[in-house]
Scaffold this active site. Sequence first.
Site, PDB file in Angstrom:
ATOM      1  N   LYS A  46       0.848  -1.206   0.000  1.00  0.00           N
ATOM      2  CA  LYS A  46       0.000   0.000   0.000  1.00  0.00           C
ATOM      3  C   LYS A  46       0.877   1.247   0.000  1.00  0.00           C
ATOM      4  O   LYS A  46       2.075   1.178   0.311  1.00  0.00           O
ATOM      5  CB  LYS A  46      -0.914  -0.021   1.235  1.00  0.00           C
ATOM      6  CG  LYS A  46      -0.164  -0.002   2.572  1.00  0.00           C
ATOM      7  CD  LYS A  46      -1.103  -0.315   3.737  1.00  0.00           C
ATOM      8  CE  LYS A  46      -0.343  -0.271   5.055  1.00  0.00           C
ATOM      9  NZ  LYS A  46      -1.155  -0.786   6.180  1.00  0.00           N
ATOM     10  N   TYR A 267      13.528  30.115   8.414  1.00  0.00           N
ATOM     11  CA  TYR A 267      12.240  30.695   8.812  1.00  0.00           C
ATOM     12  C   TYR A 267      12.177  30.896  10.325  1.00  0.00           C
ATOM     13  O   TYR A 267      12.666  30.060  11.095  1.00  0.00           O
ATOM     14  CB  TYR A 267      11.103  29.762   8.398  1.00  0.00           C
ATOM     15  CG  TYR A 267      10.736  29.842   6.931  1.00  0.00           C
ATOM     16  CD1 TYR A 267      10.333  31.037   6.354  1.00  0.00           C
ATOM     17  CD2 TYR A 267      10.795  28.714   6.122  1.00  0.00           C
ATOM     18  CE1 TYR A 267       9.985  31.102   5.006  1.00  0.00           C
ATOM     19  CE2 TYR A 267      10.453  28.765   4.782  1.00  0.00           C
ATOM     20  CZ  TYR A 267      10.048  29.966   4.239  1.00  0.00           C
ATOM     21  OH  TYR A 267       9.705  30.026   2.915  1.00  0.00           O
TER      22      TYR A 267
HETATM   23  C1  PLP Z   1      -0.363  -1.727   6.898  1.00  0.00           C
HETATM   24  C2  PLP Z   1      -0.928  -3.051   7.264  1.00  0.00           C
HETATM   25  C3  PLP Z   1      -0.086  -4.172   7.393  1.00  0.00           C
HETATM   26  C4  PLP Z   1       1.424  -4.078   7.342  1.00  0.00           C
HETATM   27  O1  PLP Z   1       1.905  -3.589   8.584  1.00  0.00           O
HETATM   28  P1  PLP Z   1       3.477  -3.492   8.902  1.00  0.00           P
HETATM   29  O2  PLP Z   1       3.504  -3.090  10.350  1.00  0.00           O
HETATM   30  O3  PLP Z   1       4.040  -2.437   8.024  1.00  0.00           O
HETATM   31  O4  PLP Z   1       4.072  -4.809   8.658  1.00  0.00           O
HETATM   32  C5  PLP Z   1      -0.684  -5.405   7.585  1.00  0.00           C
HETATM   33  N1  PLP Z   1      -2.029  -5.528   7.693  1.00  0.00           N
HETATM   34  C6  PLP Z   1      -2.860  -4.463   7.623  1.00  0.00           C
HETATM   35  C7  PLP Z   1      -4.317  -4.672   7.765  1.00  0.00           C
HETATM   36  C8  PLP Z   1      -2.333  -3.194   7.420  1.00  0.00           C
HETATM   37  O5  PLP Z   1      -3.157  -2.138   7.361  1.00  0.00           O
END
Ligand code: PLP
Length: 372
Positions: A46, A267
Amino acid sequence: MDMHSSQTWQKVGAAGILTVDLAALRRNYRRIADMVAPSQAGAVVKANAYGLGAEHVAQALFAEGCRTFFVAEYGEAVALRARLSRSAEIVVLNGLQPGAEADCAQRGIIPVLNSLEQTARWRSIATLCSDGLPALLQVDTGMARLGMSHAEAASLAANPGMLAGIRLRYIMSHLGCADETEHPHNHAQAQEMQRISALFPTIPLSFGNSGGSFLGEAFRGALVRPGIALYGGRSTDRPGDTVEPVVRVEGAIIQTRLVDDGTAVGYSASHTTTGKRRLATVSLGYADGILRALSNRGAFYAGAQRLPIVGRVSMDSTIIDITDLEGEDLKLGSLVEFIGPHQSLEAVAAWADTISWEVLTSLGARYQRHYI
Ligand SMILES: *Cc1c(COP(=O)(O)O)cnc(C)c1O
């Protein structure tokens, strides 16, 4: 990964260079897949694979044997579907969007059903297909974020007609505290997952993220969903649970100057020099993930030399103090390290008072991405 340190920014023409070590990524996947066997390891890609580039990452992981890829949004799934072999499955974590049902079915994208309402919409399409349609069913076991309640899952189990045409591939849930190995909430969620599993005795589970994969068998299920650990981030507080770094981030020097004692920097004039100092401006700012929380506390590196950030981080640039730099001076186009062998992803996250997940996903779109 040293091959890029001689590269200059003029040749690249981007804000900075983001180097992704695909071989290290593949070794991290292999390590997790071997560790969790006989469970399977999917991959969470993702948010553009946490900023690293979903297409490159997914293809490298596919070559390493990964066959299940999780994205958050339906749009991410559509983009990836066009780039991956049909033998790869793409699962949408954030659920079945209203209006996406027919398109989702036609593209062979697998939704996570997070509510009874989503289940009903998928069923109405699935019953029209001779082979039915696949889905994962998410149950909330203790995060109150996504997924149906225990009572809703129980109503499905008691009324199989509500799942007509739906081939349930996994019952899934997500851990809220997997990075804290001693947190009691982990066991509470694992117990609740067992109770949910008893409602669907023939359906395998998908439970652990990266942290859960390391926590042990009770936190995995038949399919784990690692994200951050693939990308080189620490996912637990246990020293042995390490993976290899995957990401290197460098910016370029775009100006240097000698300033007098008492010079206001950046800034809000939040820093004032003491004594004559030599300053350099780097081509990366908070729009490139140099989080503003690093103002007056973070650093870049030239080789092993720490070059502290002085003043506020700007949108497109950051000022560093290079007075203490020994040997060769930094000149226009010289690269300085933000994440790499001298400053880990975790170190950056700690200085910014955040987590490695946020550092990676903040890197932004202006980098020249190199895959090695
Ligand atoms: C983002 C996510 C993961 C991965 O999590 P990590 O801590 O990066 O390994 C797994 N399952 C779900 C449902 C997530 O939203």
